[in-house]
Design a protein around this motif. Structure first.
Motif, PDB file in Angstrom:
ATOM      1  N   MET A  85      39.414  14.579  38.457  1.00 26.20           N
ATOM      2  CA  MET A  85      40.047  15.878  38.298  1.00 26.20           C
ATOM      3  C   MET A  85      40.435  16.426  39.674  1.00 26.20           C
ATOM      4  O   MET A  85      39.667  16.320  40.628  1.00 26.20           O
ATOM      5  CB  MET A  85      39.105  16.857  37.597  1.00 26.20           C
ATOM      6  CG  MET A  85      38.764  16.450  36.173  1.00 26.20           C
ATOM      7  SD  MET A  85      40.228  16.376  35.123  1.00 26.20           S
ATOM      8  CE  MET A  85      39.614  15.377  33.763  1.00 26.20           C
ATOM      9  N   PRO A  86      41.625  17.007  39.792  1.00 25.69           N
ATOM     10  CA  PRO A  86      42.076  17.484  41.104  1.00 25.69           C
ATOM     11  C   PRO A  86      41.301  18.690  41.609  1.00 25.69           C
ATOM     12  O   PRO A  86      41.355  19.012  42.788  1.00 25.69           O
ATOM     13  CB  PRO A  86      43.546  17.853  40.844  1.00 25.69           C
ATOM     14  CG  PRO A  86      43.621  18.123  39.387  1.00 25.69           C
ATOM     15  CD  PRO A  86      42.633  17.207  38.743  1.00 25.69           C
ATOM     16  N   LEU A  87      40.591  19.369  40.710  1.00 26.68           N
ATOM     17  CA  LEU A  87      39.757  20.514  41.061  1.00 26.68           C
ATOM     18  C   LEU A  87      38.415  20.385  40.359  1.00 26.68           C
ATOM     19  O   LEU A  87      38.226  19.523  39.510  1.00 26.68           O
ATOM     20  CB  LEU A  87      40.427  21.827  40.641  1.00 26.68           C
ATOM     21  CG  LEU A  87      41.796  22.140  41.264  1.00 26.68           C
ATOM     22  CD1 LEU A  87      42.433  23.323  40.559  1.00 26.68           C
ATOM     23  CD2 LEU A  87      41.664  22.425  42.754  1.00 26.68           C
ATOM     24  N   PHE A  88      37.468  21.233  40.733  1.00 28.65           N
ATOM     25  CA  PHE A  88      36.203  21.408  40.020  1.00 28.65           C
ATOM     26  C   PHE A  88      35.195  20.285  40.236  1.00 28.65           C
ATOM     27  O   PHE A  88      34.117  20.301  39.650  1.00 28.65           O
ATOM     28  CB  PHE A  88      36.426  21.588  38.511  1.00 28.65           C
ATOM     29  CG  PHE A  88      37.508  22.568  38.165  1.00 28.65           C
ATOM     30  CD1 PHE A  88      37.490  23.853  38.697  1.00 28.65           C
ATOM     31  CD2 PHE A  88      38.534  22.227  37.309  1.00 28.65           C
ATOM     32  CE1 PHE A  88      38.486  24.766  38.367  1.00 28.65           C
ATOM     33  CE2 PHE A  88      39.530  23.130  36.985  1.00 28.65           C
ATOM     34  CZ  PHE A  88      39.511  24.408  37.518  1.00 28.65           C
ATOM     35  N   ASP A  89      35.520  19.258  41.052  1.00 32.93           N
ATOM     36  CA  ASP A  89      34.575  18.185  41.375  1.00 32.93           C
ATOM     37  C   ASP A  89      33.997  17.560  40.116  1.00 32.93           C
ATOM     38  O   ASP A  89      32.783  17.483  39.920  1.00 32.93           O
ATOM     39  CB  ASP A  89      33.452  18.721  42.266  1.00 32.93           C
ATOM     40  CG  ASP A  89      32.745  17.602  43.041  1.00 32.93           C
ATOM     41  OD1 ASP A  89      33.277  16.476  43.057  1.00 32.93           O
ATOM     42  OD2 ASP A  89      31.680  17.862  43.619  1.00 32.93           O
ATOM     43  N   SER A  90      34.887  17.086  39.251  1.00 29.64           N
ATOM     44  CA  SER A  90      34.457  16.391  38.035  1.00 29.64           C
ATOM     45  C   SER A  90      35.356  15.188  37.796  1.00 29.64           C
ATOM     46  O   SER A  90      36.440  15.080  38.379  1.00 29.64           O
ATOM     47  CB  SER A  90      34.474  17.332  36.822  1.00 29.64           C
ATOM     48  OG  SER A  90      35.784  17.576  36.370  1.00 29.64           O
ATOM     49  N   GLU A  91      34.894  14.277  36.918  1.00 24.14           N
ATOM     50  CA  GLU A  91      35.627  13.030  36.701  1.00 24.14           C
ATOM     51  C   GLU A  91      35.294  12.434  35.340  1.00 24.14           C
ATOM     52  O   GLU A  91      34.247  12.737  34.755  1.00 24.14           O
ATOM     53  CB  GLU A  91      35.264  12.027  37.789  1.00 24.14           C
ATOM     54  CG  GLU A  91      33.804  11.629  37.766  1.00 24.14           C
ATOM     55  CD  GLU A  91      33.353  10.921  39.040  1.00 24.14           C
ATOM     56  OE1 GLU A  91      32.698   9.870  38.903  1.00 24.14           O
ATOM     57  OE2 GLU A  91      33.639  11.417  40.144  1.00 24.14           O
ATOM     58  N   ILE A  92      36.205  11.614  34.860  1.00 25.70           N
ATOM     59  CA  ILE A  92      35.999  10.845  33.632  1.00 25.70           C
ATOM     60  C   ILE A  92      35.960   9.373  34.001  1.00 25.70           C
ATOM     61  O   ILE A  92      36.826   8.880  34.728  1.00 25.70           O
ATOM     62  CB  ILE A  92      37.118  11.111  32.604  1.00 25.70           C
ATOM     63  CG1 ILE A  92      37.012  12.546  32.062  1.00 25.70           C
ATOM     64  CG2 ILE A  92      37.065  10.101  31.456  1.00 25.70           C
ATOM     65  CD1 ILE A  92      38.177  12.959  31.186  1.00 25.70           C
ATOM     66  N   ASN A  93      34.947   8.662  33.523  1.00 31.58           N
ATOM     67  CA  ASN A  93      34.841   7.216  33.698  1.00 31.58           C
ATOM     68  C   ASN A  93      34.652   6.578  32.330  1.00 31.58           C
ATOM     69  O   ASN A  93      33.859   7.072  31.516  1.00 31.58           O
ATOM     70  CB  ASN A  93      33.661   6.857  34.603  1.00 31.58           C
ATOM     71  CG  ASN A  93      33.871   7.307  36.033  1.00 31.58           C
ATOM     72  OD1 ASN A  93      34.656   6.720  36.769  1.00 31.58           O
ATOM     73  ND2 ASN A  93      33.179   8.369  36.426  1.00 31.58           N
ATOM     74  N   GLY A  94      35.392   5.492  32.077  1.00 32.24           N
ATOM     75  CA  GLY A  94      35.264   4.879  30.765  1.00 32.24           C
ATOM     76  C   GLY A  94      35.863   3.492  30.693  1.00 32.24           C
ATOM     77  O   GLY A  94      36.325   2.925  31.689  1.00 32.24           O
TER      78      GLY A  94
END
Length: 419
Positions: A85-94
């Motif tokens: 994610m470009p903001l908020f320091d989060s991500e999706i991994n799958g």
């Protein structure tokens, strides 16, 4: 049996074709997908996103009502996919196989990470239900709302939040938001089936789900507000076209009658910046209290970035006072640089305080009665006196409320410049 060359070629071609049919696809298919996050209680928080193939480089746009949140940091190797994610320091991994993604959404906090199960399906433009029954009610309008949060440590205690729900219904589709004194819940989208309301949003930081029953007496009951992995609040509402919140300029104020603010904090290059610096003398100054983790701050930053570019030459300065969820300067800097890049921010953002411990934010500006919300905006006149303090921010997801704020704010600053 005589085997001809043509027969052999046909047999080999058939084998290759069958093998290719059986081979799972690992491509990120362009088009509308349906994603969902699963809460601790098993509730599904759905959202949609559009996969766009731009010259063989993929990006996605997360869709919530009219809002499209572009995400272009995607790494796809084999059947593994990483979406930053470009903001908020989060991500999706799958894992991506045959138009399906199975994995986790991870949100990085100061001292820990939180995770939610995530899955997505290609070619799925529907959000709540693929085939839904017709609505028997219309929720369009304003709703006086009360959210109730039970204290998990002491179930005899609870906290309440007063809000105003504003919705537009077109057949079964519903869009809108809830407004509170500290900000709004941004772009919500969902539906009404029979007399059941379901709304959701996911913006890379917050995952929200609202469900309620709409009654013949124009009330909402059995309301549930699911936030993130484990939070569940109750809410009730009553239709009231005159419902409104307290004046956003009345909630935060200075304890000191001198009506002045003083501070010195480092910018992202570690240069110490103070309101006493020469560049602020004789200027109208806007202080933006924000955090890179805060979606309402994102809306306000988008507004102030454009505002600054328009008004800077007229004698206006803007300073961002960032309150991050870590005391690590370098980590805060990375997150704030992402914010600046995202919204083309040309004013300084200072690393100001820490928000993960109660009362920490208030220590940075002890002349305020409290730090009630992020964002909070402090408007200072050309003589250095605080003229207005605006708590929270009603972003573009609030429709006319946002338009009214922009018009009032422009007039306020024009009046201060004319003094």
């Amino acid at each position: 049996m005589k085997i001809t060359v043509s027969y052999l070629f046909f047999a080999l071609s058939t084998i290759v074709f069958l093998n290719s049919c059986d081979k799972p696809s690992k491509k990120l298919k362009p088009g509308i997908w349906r994603g969902a996050l699963i809460t601790e209680s098993g509730a599904e928080i759905p959202f949609n996103f559009d996969v766009v193939d731009s010259a063989n480089k993929y990006y996605i746009e997360i869709i919530n009502s009219t809002d499209r949140f572009k995400v272009d940091e995607i790494t796809h190797v084999g059947d593994s996919i990483h979406i930053q994610m470009p903001l908020f320091d989060s991500e999706i991994n799958g894992t991506l196989i045959d138009g399906k993604i199975d994995g986790t959404w991870t949100k990085h906090l100061a001292n820990k990470d939180t995770q939610m199960t995530f899955y997505a399906q290609a070619d799925a433009p529907w959000r709540i239900k693929e085939k839904a029954g017709a609505p028997t009610v219309d929720v369009s309008g304003r709703w006086e709302t009360t959210f109730t949060s039970v204290n998990t440590a002491d179930t005899t205690k609870s906290d309440t939040t007063i809000a105003v729900g504003e919705f537009v219904q077109n057949q079964s589709k519903v869009t809108g938001t809830f407004l509170t004194s500290t900000g709004d819940y941004r772009y919500l989208e969902g539906m009404v089936e029979d007399n059941k309301l379901v709304l959701s949003t996911f913006d890379g930081s917050h995952a929200f789900l609202f469900t309620a029953t709409i009654n013949p007496d124009s009330t909402m009951t059995d309301g549930k507000f699911y936030s993130g992995f484990s939070s569940v609040d109750d809410f009730t509402a009553k239709r009231n076209e005159k419902a409104k919140l307290p004046d956003a300029y009345s909630l935060t104020f200075l304890k000191d009658s001198t009506k002045q603010i003083a501070f010195t904090f480092p910018n992202l290059e570690k240069k110490q910046i103070s309101l006493s610096d020469a560049r602020f003398k004789g200027k109208v100054v806007i202080l933006q209290m924000l955090g890179s983790w805060c979606p309402n701050c994102m809306d306000e930053t988008a507004f102030l970035s454009n505002f600054y570019d328009k008004y800077h030459s007229k004698g206006v300065e803007v300073l961002g006072l960032a309150y991050e969820r870590t005391k690590d300067f370098e980590k805060s800097k990375v997150n704030l640089e992402r914010l600046k890049k995202r919204f083309n921010v040309n004013y300084d953002i200072l690393v100001t305080g820490f928000t993960n411990e109660k009362g920490e934010a208030a220590k940075s500006l002890p002349m305020l009665n409290s730090v009630m919300a992020f964002p909070t905006m402090i408007i200072i006149d050309k003589k250095g006196k605080v003229r207005k303090i605006h708590t929270g921010f009603s972003g573009p997801g609030t429709g006319n409320h946002y338009v009214e704020f922009v018009n009032e704010f422009d007039k306020l600053i024009d009046d201060l410049l004319a003094e």
